[in-house]
Design a protein around this motif. Structure first.
Motif, PDB file in Angstrom:
ATOM      1  N   ASN A 118     -68.215  38.030  15.425  1.00  0.00           N
ATOM      2  CA  ASN A 118     -67.521  38.622  14.280  1.00  0.00           C
ATOM      3  C   ASN A 118     -67.201  40.061  14.672  1.00  0.00           C
ATOM      4  O   ASN A 118     -67.574  40.504  15.768  1.00  0.00           O
ATOM      5  CB  ASN A 118     -68.358  38.535  12.986  1.00  0.00           C
ATOM      6  N   ALA A 119     -66.518  40.787  13.811  1.00  0.00           N
ATOM      7  CA  ALA A 119     -66.085  42.128  14.196  1.00  0.00           C
ATOM      8  C   ALA A 119     -67.265  43.038  14.513  1.00  0.00           C
ATOM      9  O   ALA A 119     -67.258  43.774  15.508  1.00  0.00           O
ATOM     10  CB  ALA A 119     -65.226  42.732  13.088  1.00  0.00           C
ATOM     11  N   GLU A 120     -68.302  42.971  13.677  1.00  0.00           N
ATOM     12  CA  GLU A 120     -69.472  43.836  13.890  1.00  0.00           C
ATOM     13  C   GLU A 120     -70.195  43.484  15.181  1.00  0.00           C
ATOM     14  O   GLU A 120     -70.522  44.361  15.990  1.00  0.00           O
ATOM     15  CB  GLU A 120     -70.418  43.723  12.695  1.00  0.00           C
TER      16      GLU A 120
ATOM     17  N   VAL B 181     -63.855  36.295  16.273  1.00  0.00           N
ATOM     18  CA  VAL B 181     -64.470  35.800  15.042  1.00  0.00           C
ATOM     19  C   VAL B 181     -64.702  34.297  15.181  1.00  0.00           C
ATOM     20  O   VAL B 181     -63.751  33.515  15.300  1.00  0.00           O
ATOM     21  CB  VAL B 181     -63.583  36.099  13.821  1.00  0.00           C
TER      22      VAL B 181
ATOM     23  N   TRP C 146     -61.734  36.556   7.583  1.00  0.00           N
ATOM     24  CA  TRP C 146     -60.617  37.049   8.389  1.00  0.00           C
ATOM     25  C   TRP C 146     -59.592  37.787   7.525  1.00  0.00           C
ATOM     26  O   TRP C 146     -59.284  37.370   6.416  1.00  0.00           O
ATOM     27  CB  TRP C 146     -59.931  35.895   9.107  1.00  0.00           C
TER      28      TRP C 146
ATOM     29  N   THR D 157     -59.874  43.003  10.094  1.00  0.00           N
ATOM     30  CA  THR D 157     -60.580  42.368  11.218  1.00  0.00           C
ATOM     31  C   THR D 157     -59.675  42.306  12.439  1.00  0.00           C
ATOM     32  O   THR D 157     -60.110  42.623  13.560  1.00  0.00           O
ATOM     33  CB  THR D 157     -61.028  40.954  10.834  1.00  0.00           C
TER      34      THR D 157
ATOM     35  N   ARG E 160     -59.473  45.672  14.014  1.00  0.00           N
ATOM     36  CA  ARG E 160     -60.716  46.036  14.720  1.00  0.00           C
ATOM     37  C   ARG E 160     -60.803  45.311  16.056  1.00  0.00           C
ATOM     38  O   ARG E 160     -61.178  45.914  17.077  1.00  0.00           O
ATOM     39  CB  ARG E 160     -61.930  45.694  13.849  1.00  0.00           C
TER      40      ARG E 160
END
Length: 260
Positions: free
Chosen positions: A38-40, A62, A70, A74, A77
């Protein structure tokens, strides 16, 4: 040897990440690709890769489980992360209709958007497919000519599914699933069908600890230092020299992900 799938951001590695990387080096690995889901976590993967330049790289993407979140933020990023020199691929992305943690429509939207992003940025894609083969191929196929590389990570499908992936030009990631005498025998039989220049090997650590490790580790946590065991076993089942296979799959990874 190169491990193309390590979930080093996992909380299972929170207490000893530097030691995990050190053990991988000591085991003879020459590189690892840290998976972003995921983005993080993609940002965390990129940061971890930056701590080990020339040995670790990362993906930014993702996973289908997280696809319901989404959106444009996102995508922006991921685009930022993909510009970093240590980020080698877009993914892990794809479809997972087994659990449907995100609904199928959201999964398809996020998957297609990431394929478009990879084509825009000319990055290879690191793909996930579970119980969704027909839609996975249908969505992927139109983008393949625009992508510099494709790997189907942790492949566990049928011969027909393997042939469909190979027909698209995809590389195939094989994990310690193939070492499982209960559920890996069908996959084991397919190993000789994978062209040597399209085979990639991975642990998917901390998941999928090979069941045939001896002695068995005290913990069920998988680590990239167990990749040599997977190389050894796959070489036996493909009737190839393990040293040659380790070098060949390392070369394949570096070529696909365009690494120094």
């Amino acid at each position: 040897m190169f491990d193309i799938g390590v979930n080093l951001t996992s909380s299972q590695f929170a207490k000893d990440r530097p030691d995990v990387v050190a053990r991988a080096r000591a085991a003879g690995l020459r590189g690892m690709l840290i998976t972003g889901t995921n983005a993080e976590e993609s940002a965390e993967a990129a940061a971890l890769a930056a701590e080990h330049p020339g040995f670790c790289w990362a993906t930014a993407g993702v996973h289908p489980h997280a696809a319901s979140g989404w959106g444009e933020a996102t995508a922006d990023r991921l685009r930022e992360l993909a510009a970093l020199p240590q980020v080698a691929a877009i993914g892990e992305c794809g479809l997972d209709f087994n659990r449907n943690f995100s609904d199928p429509a959201s999964q398809e939207r996020a998957f297609t958007a990431q394929l478009a992003l990879a084509a825009e940025l000319q990055k290879p894609v690191f793909l996930h497919c579970r119980d969704a083969h027909a839609r996975f191929i249908a969505l992927l196929a139109p983008w393949v000519p625009q992508l510099p590389g494709v790997v189907v990570h942790c492949f566990t499908g049928t011969q027909a599914e393997l042939e469909a992936c190979l027909a698209l030009g995809a590389s195939i990631g094989i994990t310690g699933w193939v070492c499982d005498e209960r559920r890996g025998l069908e996959l084991r039989a397919l190993l000789p069908l994978i062209p040597a220049d399209r085979l990639l090997l991975e642990t998917d650590a901390p998941y999928l600890l090979p069941r045939d490790l001896t002695p068995k580790p005290a913990s069920r946590r998988n680590e990239p230092c167990f990749l040599p065991h997977i190389v050894q076993q796959v070489a036996i089942w493909r009737q190839e020299d393990p040293k040659w296979l380790g070098e060949k799959t390392d070369d394949n990874a570096r070529r696909l992900f365009r690494l120094a």
